[in-house]
Motif scaffolding. Sequence first.
Motif, short mmCIF file in Angstrom:
data_model
loop_
_atom_site.label_atom_id
_atom_site.label_comp_id
_atom_site.label_asym_id
_atom_site.label_seq_id
_atom_site.Cartn_x
_atom_site.Cartn_y
_atom_site.Cartn_z
N ASP A 85 49.78 -41.07 -7.73
CA ASP A 85 49.69 -41.65 -9.08
C ASP A 85 50.50 -40.87 -10.09
O ASP A 85 50.37 -41.08 -11.31
N ASP A 86 51.34 -39.93 -9.61
CA ASP A 86 52.23 -39.13 -10.44
C ASP A 86 51.51 -38.07 -11.27
O ASP A 86 52.11 -37.46 -12.16
N HIS B 29 44.76 -34.17 -12.42
CA HIS B 29 43.40 -34.56 -12.12
C HIS B 29 42.48 -33.40 -12.51
O HIS B 29 42.93 -32.27 -12.64
#
Length: 408
Positions: free
Chosen positions: A112-113, A217
Amino acid sequence: MFSDEDTTLVHAVQKQYASLNLKLPTGTFTILAAIALISSDSLTIQPKIIGLATGCKCLPKDKLPLQGEAVHDSHAEVLARRCAIRWLIEEIGRAASGGSHWRSAWITKMADDRYRLKYGVYMIMYISTLPCGDASMRFLATFQDEEMAALKDSAVFPPLAPNVASRGRDNYSLFGVLRTKPGRADSPQTLSLSCSDKIARWNVLGIQGALVSAFFHPIYLKKIIIGEVPLDLHDVVKADCERAFWGRLQEIDGLPEGYKLSRPEVQFTSVGFIHSRSAQEHSSSTQRSCNESMTWVADSASPHEVLINGLKRGVSPKHRYKTIFWPRLSKVSLFHLYRKTRSIENLPLESDIMTYYQAKESMTQYQVAKNCLLGEGRPFSGWIRSGARWENFGTSSDNRQQSTDITN
């Protein structure tokens, strides 16, 4: 009892601190904190200290800057976390500029980069003494003299409403409650919550914070190593730390994907800190906390700064708004780095007039998680928020003073 790995890491932190050659004024003490990354592949990858800081002070409410140019909270734990945030963002820049042959040993990019710590890499925090707030209340009580204990026992405080932060050590017999800094009742009031409370917050939202959730994240602490706790108090203090850091948040629910209640392991170290209160007692009969703070960010172009009143030491009031004099851990400096990194990562451009506050609010998943922790009826609904008033600034180097001068 004390693991060899933990002892080796603490010695490495102390060595790094000593190399910075910080001289404390006579009769003063400070607190040291650091954040390090360790790898399960310890035979080939040595632990890396990414941020280190000292400090015991924070700005009173009436001295908070409106342009983000001064650091609000200069307690060592908070500064060390901000050092780690800066290192994480700068590591993205190093990865981008290093070309196809350079790979970070610590972070990796996902599908998701966004980035996360590599598999088998963990984050550890070291603190030279117990953090202020809920984790240290019983510990401090054991060292009170009889006169002070009697005075506190006789003190009558207004009943503390549910989910309301207590000021400092007021209501000192209550456990599990939010507390503001500083602990001393005769000190100016602040909006800063205790380090115990902030560590608990990081154990839900991650140490990366709102802005950096654009790139990472959630990143959680795996372990917290604490110094200056006598052996006979280990069991009591460990129970208090576990309650303060995550036990009081057991009922939290509704967290979005990727967020969780982290339960870092609490360990102790017998390695002393040269500039701790107890160490300094041998050289001076009078003790006061040092007004200066020191920060160090690994691999950074300007890794080492000394702060006083949240500003770089030696910067005059008329120069505090110039880009070159911003503390590297100030909100405006990190916002500037955030926008630069968005460009490096080819993320959608934001409006030039977007403020720091608006940028944080735009991190939808983070804000959902934050509401699960701080929203009405939630475990930390009593959290005092600084909010838009002190975050309504952009990244212009022409920011101007609109708040009270903290150097008065």
